[in-house]
Scaffold this active site. Structure first.
Site, PDB file in Angstrom:
ATOM      1  N   ASN A   1      -2.230   1.978   5.498  1.00  0.00           N
ATOM      2  CA  ASN A   1      -1.327   0.878   5.139  1.00  0.00           C
ATOM      3  C   ASN A   1      -1.095   0.070   6.413  1.00  0.00           C
ATOM      4  O   ASN A   1      -0.888   0.654   7.471  1.00  0.00           O
ATOM      5  CB  ASN A   1       0.004   1.445   4.634  1.00  0.00           C
ATOM      6  N   GLY A   2      -1.155  -1.256   6.318  1.00  0.00           N
ATOM      7  CA  GLY A   2      -0.922  -2.087   7.499  1.00  0.00           C
ATOM      8  C   GLY A   2      -2.132  -2.930   7.822  1.00  0.00           C
ATOM      9  O   GLY A   2      -3.017  -3.120   6.981  1.00  0.00           O
TER      10      GLY A   2
ATOM     11  N   LYS B   1       5.925  -4.450  -3.638  1.00  0.00           N
ATOM     12  CA  LYS B   1       7.368  -4.268  -3.445  1.00  0.00           C
ATOM     13  C   LYS B   1       7.780  -4.461  -1.988  1.00  0.00           C
ATOM     14  O   LYS B   1       8.742  -5.148  -1.703  1.00  0.00           O
ATOM     15  CB  LYS B   1       7.769  -2.874  -3.932  1.00  0.00           C
TER      16      LYS B   1
ATOM     17  N   LYS C   1      12.783 -15.576  -9.404  1.00  0.00           N
ATOM     18  CA  LYS C   1      12.556 -14.524 -10.409  1.00  0.00           C
ATOM     19  C   LYS C   1      11.548 -14.999 -11.458  1.00  0.00           C
ATOM     20  O   LYS C   1      10.654 -14.269 -11.852  1.00  0.00           O
ATOM     21  CB  LYS C   1      13.871 -14.159 -11.119  1.00  0.00           C
TER      22      LYS C   1
ATOM     23  N   HIS D   1      18.089 -37.366  -5.248  1.00  0.00           N
ATOM     24  CA  HIS D   1      17.250 -37.705  -4.095  1.00  0.00           C
ATOM     25  C   HIS D   1      15.786 -37.353  -4.340  1.00  0.00           C
ATOM     26  O   HIS D   1      15.022 -37.253  -3.385  1.00  0.00           O
ATOM     27  CB  HIS D   1      17.791 -36.994  -2.843  1.00  0.00           C
TER      28      HIS D   1
ATOM     29  N   ARG E   1       4.147  -0.310  -4.780  1.00  0.00           N
ATOM     30  CA  ARG E   1       3.819  -0.806  -3.438  1.00  0.00           C
ATOM     31  C   ARG E   1       2.529  -1.620  -3.413  1.00  0.00           C
ATOM     32  O   ARG E   1       2.220  -2.290  -2.434  1.00  0.00           O
ATOM     33  CB  ARG E   1       3.696   0.363  -2.461  1.00  0.00           C
TER      34      ARG E   1
ATOM     35  N   CYS F   1       0.835  -1.197   0.000  1.00  0.00           N
ATOM     36  CA  CYS F   1       0.000   0.000   0.000  1.00  0.00           C
ATOM     37  C   CYS F   1       0.877   1.258   0.000  1.00  0.00           C
ATOM     38  O   CYS F   1       1.805   1.382   0.792  1.00  0.00           O
ATOM     39  CB  CYS F   1      -0.956   0.083   1.170  1.00  0.00           C
TER      40      CYS F   1
ATOM     41  N   GLU G   1      17.370 -18.246  -6.530  1.00  0.00           N
ATOM     42  CA  GLU G   1      16.996 -16.891  -6.934  1.00  0.00           C
ATOM     43  C   GLU G   1      16.494 -16.891  -8.385  1.00  0.00           C
ATOM     44  O   GLU G   1      15.515 -16.204  -8.713  1.00  0.00           O
ATOM     45  CB  GLU G   1      18.200 -15.956  -6.749  1.00  0.00           C
TER      46      GLU G   1
ATOM     47  N   GLU H   1       7.939 -15.272  -9.957  1.00  0.00           N
ATOM     48  CA  GLU H   1       7.241 -14.020  -9.666  1.00  0.00           C
ATOM     49  C   GLU H   1       6.940 -13.208 -10.922  1.00  0.00           C
ATOM     50  O   GLU H   1       5.949 -12.488 -10.965  1.00  0.00           O
ATOM     51  CB  GLU H   1       7.971 -13.178  -8.610  1.00  0.00           C
TER      52      GLU H   1
ATOM     53  N   TRP I   1      -2.563  -2.768  -1.769  1.00  0.00           N
ATOM     54  CA  TRP I   1      -2.260  -4.193  -1.872  1.00  0.00           C
ATOM     55  C   TRP I   1      -3.188  -4.835  -0.848  1.00  0.00           C
ATOM     56  O   TRP I   1      -3.053  -4.630   0.363  1.00  0.00           O
ATOM     57  CB  TRP I   1      -0.800  -4.458  -1.524  1.00  0.00           C
TER      58      TRP I   1
HETATM   59  O1  M6R Z   1      12.390  -5.136   1.159  1.00  0.00           O
HETATM   60  P1  M6R Z   1      12.957  -6.492   1.404  1.00  0.00           P
HETATM   61  O2  M6R Z   1      14.297  -6.695   0.811  1.00  0.00           O
HETATM   62  O3  M6R Z   1      12.947  -6.874   2.871  1.00  0.00           O
HETATM   63  O4  M6R Z   1      11.973  -7.509   0.652  1.00  0.00           O
HETATM   64  C1  M6R Z   1      12.136  -8.886   0.787  1.00  0.00           C
HETATM   65  C2  M6R Z   1      11.324  -9.630  -0.258  1.00  0.00           C
HETATM   66  O5  M6R Z   1       9.966  -9.319  -0.135  1.00  0.00           O
HETATM   67  C3  M6R Z   1      11.782  -9.297  -1.683  1.00  0.00           C
HETATM   68  O6  M6R Z   1      13.128  -9.581  -1.866  1.00  0.00           O
HETATM   69  C4  M6R Z   1      10.960 -10.108  -2.710  1.00  0.00           C
HETATM   70  O7  M6R Z   1      11.246 -11.462  -2.583  1.00  0.00           O
HETATM   71  C5  M6R Z   1      11.247  -9.617  -4.139  1.00  0.00           C
HETATM   72  N1  M6R Z   1      10.017  -9.372  -4.813  1.00  0.00           N
HETATM   73  C6  M6R Z   1      11.960 -10.609  -4.969  1.00  0.00           C
HETATM   74  O8  M6R Z   1      12.235 -10.145  -6.247  1.00  0.00           O
END
Ligand code: M6R
Length: 620
Positions: A101-102, A615, A493, A512, A27, A2, A489, A496, A75
């Site tokens: 927000n929250g 984000k 990527k 395994h 956000r 948010c 990672e 997401e 969000w």
């Molecule tokens: O702001 P932060 O680095 O704490 O965020 C952590 C994760 O939410 C963030 O890295 C998320 O996994 C990304 N969208 C990955 O690309």
């Protein structure tokens, strides 16, 4: 999670607020809404979906001119992302509009109370209760210039959970009021104008003078009376003033189709800037804020890295260097799991919290848990003045600049770099490495931006591959040693951004179980370690490649220049420059970022704002 913006000044509030929302849409983008206030009263508009829907609606039916207003990009947590649940929420008498927000944890109880006493709630959100409570609190107070702020204080004292609230009242066309608890809120101080926002990006085009609100504070921005801050009980309080050292251009696409592409391209600078000025003439690493003595660091006998998502993967990469260079045992934990398993922590434990935003609630809660157990906390963060650095004993800022795309790229590389600096600092302080040894590794690190640049220049085959894999139902990633977190990672990527099933495995685990997933043509991306490093590992990964290939897998191999041992077994070899083993992740992660971006783009997805994500995740 948010985005919130508030404005009071001389300009069109609607224009300033919508522009702020555009910069904060990363956000959350489930819905967007605005409220403006002028001498005639309050007017709002809100729409489900992206900001563009709201803009379209505002173009069709414009709101009256005003110089004070608030806005929100959502969000969703409580209630579906529809028009009704979109913010702002307006009180039943139409006098107050609130954005939030929250999560208000006691909202069910407050909702019951409101319903029992005659208020009908129209949305499914936790936020709506605050609009009604604020309206009631305002009505109960005598007339006074700060009446809206005083009402906000009354409401905040009743709320549980984490929240940023920003509100306007129809009788105050020159005032916006905000409050925060465990959720970000910054004020922007312009000339004759003031801003409130979740992130400085919202007002950076107007002012770079910012003020970070502290925990449990209420802020009033008023065209005549300026900015006033109190705690929830009304005692005068102060925020933390700072000057933002980047400008609006840094948060714009600059000719790239996606922010993510721009941010991938900015990685050499992100690493270089994170290193800049961090090594003193005496070989000491210079942290940004240190409230720990060298003696404290000498006493450290255990390190926990806590983080989420991509930041967690940065921690996993760093573990290899931390243990190798410092000889201190290091565990890397998902922040969301950390405090629930009752970790053993004490004064000699160093907890390193890694976060781009500095606001991720899971990491913040884990950090606070560690602090309660008296552990020392060092945070690695990209957002100056955010909550994690403020609550830590020491801080090392990654200087990646604003990262707007939801998928983290340049911050990932900057986080690995920062972790390496911390590891080297610990190694030096504890006498495990001499100053010249530290300096030699820092010199290698300083060479990495040029190698990342070289890697970026050779990405055309990866883009081609991305277009080819756009319809693949699954992609698997394999790695060993530091290549293993890079495999994780790479898979994250892809999930997401492309919404494709993807998994990362440690090469040794293949037999395994995961090998059963390999079918004819299954794409498998393998990160091959350097044959010059622990060459036994190189041989084992080459074996893994052959095992997968024997079962029909399509082998996409990431290997360093000159490693010809892989050629015979690969359908495609993606080359990265030769680099020291522990630093190689700064290169091998690049093709995986480009691949995910390209596949997502080819599938017609919104690369910068993938579905269901936000984000910064400021709720647990
Ligand atoms: O702001 P932060 O680095 O704490 O965020 C952590 C994760 O939410 C963030 O890295 C998320 O996994 C990304 N969208 C990955 O690309």
């Amino acid at each position: 999670m948010c985005g919130i913006v508030g404005y009071v000044g001389q300009q069109s509030a609607l224009e300033v607020v919508v522009e702020g929302l555009r910069r904060m849409e990363y956000r959350g983008y489930d819905s967007a809404g605005v409220a403006i206030v002028n001498a005639e009263g309050l007017a709002t508009d809100k729409r489900a979906g992206k900001l563009a829907n709201l803009e379209k609606s505002l173009a069709e039916v414009p709101l009256p001119p005003a110089t004070a207003g608030i806005g929100h990009t959502r969000w969703a947590t409580h209630g579906a992302p529809n028009d009704v649940n979109a913010h702002p929420h307006v009180s039943e008498h139409g006098d107050v509009a609130v954005v939030h927000n929250g999560i208000i944890e006691n909202f069910a109880e407050l909702r019951d109370e409101l319903e029992r006493t005659g208020t009908e709630l129209v949305s499914e959100t936790d936020t709506e209760v605050t609009a009604h409570l604020l309206s009631r609190a305002y009505a109960d107070l005598p007339d006074r210039p700060d009446r809206l702020a005083a009402a906000m204080r009354v409401v905040c004292r009743r709320l549980e959970g984490a929240f940023t609230l920003v509100a306007v009242h129809r009788d105050h066309d020159g005032t916006v009021v905000g409050a925060r608890r465990s959720s970000p809120l910054v004020a922007g101080i312009g000339t004759g104008e003031y801003f409130l926002a979740s992130d400085v990006a919202a007002f950076i085009a107007h002012t770079r003078d910012a003020l970070e609100l502290g925990e449990d504070q209420v802020v009033e921005i008023d065209r005549e009376r300026g900015i006033n801050i109190t705690d929830f009980d009304g005692h005068p309080a102060e925020g933390n003033e700072y000057h933002v050292d980047w400008d609006a251009g840094a948060a714009e696409k600059g000719g790239y189709a996606w922010f993510m592409l721009k941010e991938i391209a900015e990685q050499p600078a992100a690493v270089a800037d994170t290193l800049r000025g961090r090594l003193s003439a005496g070989g000491d690493i210079v942290l940004d804020e240190v409230r720990l003595s060298e003696e404290d660091l000498r006493d450290v006998d255990k390190i926990f890295v806590i983080a989420c998502g991509t930041a967690y993967h940065a921690g996993l990469v760093a573990k290899y260097a931390i243990e190798h260079w410092t000889r201190i045992p290091c565990e890397v934990e998902l922040a969301s799991e950390f405090r629930y398993r009752d970790p053993v922590l004490d004064r000699s434990t160093l907890v390193i919290a890694i976060s781009q935003s500095g606001e991720t609630m899971d990491t913040l809660k884990a950090l606070r848990h560690a602090k309660e157990q008296r552990a020392r906390i060092l945070s690695i963060c990209n957002t100056n003045g955010s909550t994690m650095p403020r609550e830590s004993d020491a801080v090392l800022y990654t200087r990646a600049g604003p990262e707007v795309a939801v998928a983290s790229t340049k911050c990932f590389l900057a986080q690995i770099t920062a972790c390496y600096l911390v590891a080297l600092y610990l190694a030096r302080v504890r006498g495990v490495k001499y100053g010249d040894e530290v300096a030699a590794i820092v010199a290698q690190l300083r060479g990495m931006p040029a190698l990342i640049e070289q890697t970026l220049a050779t990405m055309e085959p990866v883009r081609e591959l991305g277009r080819d894999l756009a319809t693949a139902p699954t992609v698997l990633f394999l790695g060993r040693h530091v290549g293993y977190p890079i495999a994780l990672e790479g898979a994250l990527k892809l999930k997401e951004l492309a919404y494709i099933h993807a998994e990362g495995f440690a090469g040794g685990e293949l037999k395994h179980g995961p090998i059963a997933l390999i079918d004819h043509g299954t794409p498998v991306v393998v990160i091959v370690p350097s044959p010059r490093g622990r060459n036994i590992m190189h041989g084992k990964v080459v074996n893994n490649i052959q095992e997968v290939r024997a079962r029909g897998g399509r082998m996409i191999v990431i290997a360093e220049e000159g490693d010809d041992a892989v050629n015979a077994f690969a359908d495609l070899v993606i080359r990265v420059p030769v680099a020291p083993t522990l630093l190689a992740p700064l290169l091998t992660s690049v093709p995986l970022q480009v691949l995910a971006c390209e596949i997502a783009d080819a599938r017609g997805n919104d690369v910068d704002q993938p579905r269901n994500l936000a984000k910064s995740v400021t709720v647990e």
